[in-house]
Scaffold this motif. Structure first.
Motif, PDB file in Angstrom:
ATOM      1  N   ALA A   1      36.064  53.737   5.035  1.00  0.00           N
ATOM      2  CA  ALA A   1      36.530  52.688   6.277  1.00  0.00           C
ATOM      3  C   ALA A   1      37.109  51.359   5.784  1.00  0.00           C
ATOM      4  O   ALA A   1      36.755  50.968   4.974  1.00  0.00           O
ATOM      5  N   ALA A   2      37.927  50.815   6.647  1.00  0.00           N
ATOM      6  CA  ALA A   2      38.333  49.232   6.481  1.00  0.00           C
ATOM      7  C   ALA A   2      37.254  48.425   6.502  1.00  0.00           C
ATOM      8  O   ALA A   2      36.208  48.882   7.159  1.00  0.00           O
ATOM      9  N   VAL A   3      37.289  47.353   6.050  1.00  0.00           N
ATOM     10  CA  VAL A   3      36.551  46.247   6.032  1.00  0.00           C
ATOM     11  C   VAL A   3      36.022  45.830   7.521  1.00  0.00           C
ATOM     12  O   VAL A   3      37.175  45.458   8.148  1.00  0.00           O
ATOM     13  N   PRO A   4      34.979  45.960   8.205  1.00  0.00           N
ATOM     14  CA  PRO A   4      34.910  45.238   9.268  1.00  0.00           C
ATOM     15  C   PRO A   4      34.928  43.924   9.384  1.00  0.00           C
ATOM     16  O   PRO A   4      34.676  43.233   8.398  1.00  0.00           O
ATOM     17  N   ARG A   5      35.363  43.157  10.584  1.00  0.00           N
ATOM     18  CA  ARG A   5      35.942  41.929  10.648  1.00  0.00           C
ATOM     19  C   ARG A   5      34.902  41.185  11.636  1.00  0.00           C
ATOM     20  O   ARG A   5      34.517  41.776  12.727  1.00  0.00           O
ATOM     21  N   ALA A   6      34.226  40.078  11.418  1.00  0.00           N
ATOM     22  CA  ALA A   6      33.568  39.286  12.399  1.00  0.00           C
ATOM     23  C   ALA A   6      34.542  38.564  13.534  1.00  0.00           C
ATOM     24  O   ALA A   6      35.647  38.536  13.207  1.00  0.00           O
ATOM     25  N   PRO A   7      34.118  38.059  14.665  1.00  0.00           N
ATOM     26  CA  PRO A   7      34.843  37.570  15.575  1.00  0.00           C
ATOM     27  C   PRO A   7      35.882  36.318  15.010  1.00  0.00           C
ATOM     28  O   PRO A   7      36.980  36.190  15.586  1.00  0.00           O
TER      29      PRO A   7
ATOM     30  N   HIS B   1      36.756  36.613   9.588  1.00  0.00           N
ATOM     31  CA  HIS B   1      36.131  36.944   8.211  1.00  0.00           C
ATOM     32  C   HIS B   1      35.678  38.104   8.028  1.00  0.00           C
ATOM     33  O   HIS B   1      35.105  38.739   9.151  1.00  0.00           O
ATOM     34  N   PRO B   2      35.501  38.699   6.818  1.00  0.00           N
ATOM     35  CA  PRO B   2      34.644  40.101   6.735  1.00  0.00           C
ATOM     36  C   PRO B   2      33.569  40.118   7.038  1.00  0.00           C
ATOM     37  O   PRO B   2      32.641  39.002   6.892  1.00  0.00           O
ATOM     38  N   ASP B   3      32.834  41.095   7.538  1.00  0.00           N
ATOM     39  CA  ASP B   3      31.543  41.050   8.209  1.00  0.00           C
ATOM     40  C   ASP B   3      30.674  41.814   7.381  1.00  0.00           C
ATOM     41  O   ASP B   3      30.903  43.017   6.837  1.00  0.00           O
TER      42      ASP B   3
ATOM     43  N   GLN C   1      24.785  38.106   9.551  1.00  0.00           N
ATOM     44  CA  GLN C   1      25.777  37.108   9.498  1.00  0.00           C
ATOM     45  C   GLN C   1      26.078  36.420  10.770  1.00  0.00           C
ATOM     46  O   GLN C   1      26.175  37.143  11.680  1.00  0.00           O
ATOM     47  N   THR C   2      26.128  35.281  10.854  1.00  0.00           N
ATOM     48  CA  THR C   2      26.438  34.740  11.927  1.00  0.00           C
ATOM     49  C   THR C   2      27.654  33.702  11.575  1.00  0.00           C
ATOM     50  O   THR C   2      27.962  33.179  10.386  1.00  0.00           O
ATOM     51  N   PRO C   3      28.424  32.760  12.459  1.00  0.00           N
ATOM     52  CA  PRO C   3      29.505  31.776  11.898  1.00  0.00           C
ATOM     53  C   PRO C   3      29.144  30.683  11.063  1.00  0.00           C
ATOM     54  O   PRO C   3      29.577  30.142  10.354  1.00  0.00           O
ATOM     55  N   THR C   4      27.448  30.275  11.291  1.00  0.00           N
ATOM     56  CA  THR C   4      27.024  28.966  10.608  1.00  0.00           C
ATOM     57  C   THR C   4      25.958  29.258   9.795  1.00  0.00           C
ATOM     58  O   THR C   4      25.591  28.354   8.835  1.00  0.00           O
ATOM     59  N   VAL C   5      25.497  30.315   9.671  1.00  0.00           N
ATOM     60  CA  VAL C   5      24.289  30.753   8.693  1.00  0.00           C
ATOM     61  C   VAL C   5      24.440  32.541   8.487  1.00  0.00           C
ATOM     62  O   VAL C   5      24.479  33.129   9.155  1.00  0.00           O
ATOM     63  N   ILE C   6      24.076  32.722   6.944  1.00  0.00           N
ATOM     64  CA  ILE C   6      24.009  34.115   6.555  1.00  0.00           C
ATOM     65  C   ILE C   6      22.631  34.200   6.077  1.00  0.00           C
ATOM     66  O   ILE C   6      22.169  33.334   5.285  1.00  0.00           O
ATOM     67  N   VAL C   7      21.827  35.330   6.452  1.00  0.00           N
ATOM     68  CA  VAL C   7      20.595  35.505   6.116  1.00  0.00           C
ATOM     69  C   VAL C   7      20.589  36.862   5.490  1.00  0.00           C
ATOM     70  O   VAL C   7      20.999  37.901   5.576  1.00  0.00           O
ATOM     71  N   PHE C   8      19.654  36.830   4.194  1.00  0.00           N
ATOM     72  CA  PHE C   8      19.663  37.866   3.171  1.00  0.00           C
ATOM     73  C   PHE C   8      17.825  37.996   3.322  1.00  0.00           C
ATOM     74  O   PHE C   8      17.321  37.417   3.217  1.00  0.00           O
ATOM     75  N   LEU C   9      17.545  39.219   3.582  1.00  0.00           N
ATOM     76  CA  LEU C   9      16.317  39.742   3.676  1.00  0.00           C
ATOM     77  C   LEU C   9      16.073  40.839   2.512  1.00  0.00           C
ATOM     78  O   LEU C   9      16.769  41.967   2.403  1.00  0.00           O
ATOM     79  N   PHE C  10      14.711  40.575   2.239  1.00  0.00           N
ATOM     80  CA  PHE C  10      14.330  41.831   0.840  1.00  0.00           C
ATOM     81  C   PHE C  10      12.948  42.285   1.382  1.00  0.00           C
ATOM     82  O   PHE C  10      12.349  41.992   2.106  1.00  0.00           O
TER      83      PHE C  10
ATOM     84  N   ASP D   1      36.492  31.735   0.937  1.00  0.00           N
ATOM     85  CA  ASP D   1      37.628  31.382  -0.003  1.00  0.00           C
ATOM     86  C   ASP D   1      38.490  32.633   0.138  1.00  0.00           C
ATOM     87  O   ASP D   1      38.588  33.552  -0.423  1.00  0.00           O
ATOM     88  N   GLY D   2      39.311  32.679   1.452  1.00  0.00           N
ATOM     89  CA  GLY D   2      40.140  33.825   1.843  1.00  0.00           C
ATOM     90  C   GLY D   2      39.140  34.628   2.294  1.00  0.00           C
ATOM     91  O   GLY D   2      38.477  34.383   3.366  1.00  0.00           O
ATOM     92  N   ASP D   3      38.857  35.704   1.773  1.00  0.00           N
ATOM     93  CA  ASP D   3      37.953  36.964   2.156  1.00  0.00           C
ATOM     94  C   ASP D   3      36.825  36.899   1.448  1.00  0.00           C
ATOM     95  O   ASP D   3      35.865  37.814   1.345  1.00  0.00           O
ATOM     96  N   THR D   4      36.758  36.150   0.563  1.00  0.00           N
ATOM     97  CA  THR D   4      35.500  36.059  -0.375  1.00  0.00           C
ATOM     98  C   THR D   4      34.602  35.085  -0.110  1.00  0.00           C
ATOM     99  O   THR D   4      34.886  33.927   0.303  1.00  0.00           O
ATOM    100  N   LEU D   5      33.255  35.540   0.018  1.00  0.00           N
ATOM    101  CA  LEU D   5      32.074  34.571   0.459  1.00  0.00           C
ATOM    102  C   LEU D   5      31.697  33.662  -1.065  1.00  0.00           C
ATOM    103  O   LEU D   5      31.322  34.515  -1.706  1.00  0.00           O
ATOM    104  N   VAL D   6      31.662  32.654  -0.892  1.00  0.00           N
ATOM    105  CA  VAL D   6      31.161  31.824  -2.133  1.00  0.00           C
ATOM    106  C   VAL D   6      30.039  31.089  -1.925  1.00  0.00           C
ATOM    107  O   VAL D   6      29.870  30.073  -0.704  1.00  0.00           O
TER     108      VAL D   6
END
Length: 357
Positions: free
Chosen positions: A44-50, A53-55, A124-133, A165-170
């Motif tokens: 399916a298509a890439v979901p988008r955040a509000p 940006h890609p979610d 993912q939020t607009p100001t911070v993205i959290v990675f949990l392991f 950077d466009g649809d890429t998270l750097v």
């Protein structure tokens, strides 16, 4: 740490780990697109955040090729690695990684945690993205415009800031301490290490990732590896707790007898070749599960896994070797003395790798 990595690690050392059964392992993923028969539609298509940006939110199985996990310097010539760093990696291999800070010391994996990835939950939020392991480590990637700390207190997982950077998270990360290893071969790094990651979600189920590591005090050129992974629907993290403090004192690396093993070059030459591991559980009969290439350089054998990750094979006997990752490799000959296959011993199974004609 992902569930596959747990099995690998059990094969690498005599340490213990506790994987605690979790809940919600079959919980349907909210908002998951599905096909008419109810299965996850990973195309399916890439979901988008509000914010458009890609979610990237959700459960992901991420990581580099297994060869890079074994040897992240696979694409660098030896001349681009400081001699002391190459010698330290060789020593750590010969000791079977008994001093690996993550595996036997139960500390966070640092940059290796990022390149290896494993099962990762992204929030993912607009100001911070959290990675949990699963091993209770975490990362915070700030997108609020802050700059990297100028004089950071070194940490296990570093300090991360991100931008789109466009649809890429750097993501840029620095501020690591120098106590972690870059791979299972024990390649070191300094506190000058910098990492850049580029995440691109191609569709609902696929993430592409490129990771570049720069540490000019140890490596003359940047290390760039391609990685990525797949969305994992309808499940959740399982807590993984490393409890190795009682076992670590008993890990001694190679025994004195193993250290004295010398295999003649003529014998080593008979082991050179390409070996195919066929998964009998695969629905496609005869489909290779993994390809191992064994080469000879001077008086040492090297193992190449899937085209990447050339790593020394440390002799344990005249026929058995250990490159540390994925257990022990034993060469088997037929009645005429010709090597026909290789047995790959791990904690869970013994695989047969057939030598190509």
């Amino acid at each position: 740490m992902n569930r596959f990595s747990i099995a690998v690690i059990l094969a690498l050392c005599a340490g213990s780990a506790v994987s605690l059964s979790g809940q919600w392992l079959k919980q349907p993923t909210p908002g998951m697109p599905r096909t008419a028969d109810g299965k996850p539609n990973l195309r399916a298509a890439v979901p988008r955040a509000p914010d458009g940006h890609p979610d990237l939110s959700g459960m992901w199985q991420l990581g580099t090729e297994i060869g890079y996990a074994a040897n992240i310097t696979a694409d660098l010539p030896a001349s681009d690695i400081q001699p002391w760093a190459a010698a330290l990696s060789r020593k750590r291999l010969e000791d079977f990684g008994k001093d690996d800070p993550e595996i036997t010391g139960c500390t966070p994996g640092g940059p290796r945690h990022i390149t290896r990835g494993g099962l990762t939950k992204i929030i993912q939020t607009p100001t911070v993205i959290v990675f949990l392991f699963e091993d209770l480590s975490y990362r915070q990637i700030f997108l609020d415009g802050r700059q990297m700390p100028k004089d950071p207190n070194p940490t296990w997982m570093g300090y991360s800031i991100g931008r789109w950077d466009g649809d890429t998270l750097v993501i840029r990360t620095s501020g690591f301490n120098d106590r972690t290893w870059l791979d299972f071969a024990g390649h070191p790094h300094s506190e000058m290490l910098r990492m850049t990651e580029r995440y691109s979600r191609r569709d609902f189920g696929r993430m592409e990732l490129q990771v570049t590591l720069e540490d000019p005090t140890v490596y003359a050129k940047p290390l760039t590896v391609s990685a990525g992974g797949n969305f994992v629907p309808d499940t959740d993290l399982i807590e993984f707790v490393c409890e190795n403090e009682k076992d670590r004192a008993h890990l001694v690396g190679r025994t004195a007898q193993e250290k004295s093993v010398v295999v003649p070059s003529a014998t080593l030459a008979t082991y050179v070749g390409v070996y195919d591991v066929t998964d009998s559980r695969s629905p496609i009969v005869g489909r290779p599960r993994q390809v191992f290439t064994v080469t000879l350089d001077g008086d040492s054998l090297f193992l190449d896994m899937g085209g990447k990750g050339r790593i020394p094979m440390i002799p344990l006997s005249q026929t058995s070797f250990s490159p540390r990752l994925l257990g022990t490799y034993e060469f088997v000959k037929d009645g005429s003395g010709r090597v026909t296959h290789m047995l790959v011993h791990s904690a869970e199974e013994v695989l047969t790798a057939t030598r190509r004609p």
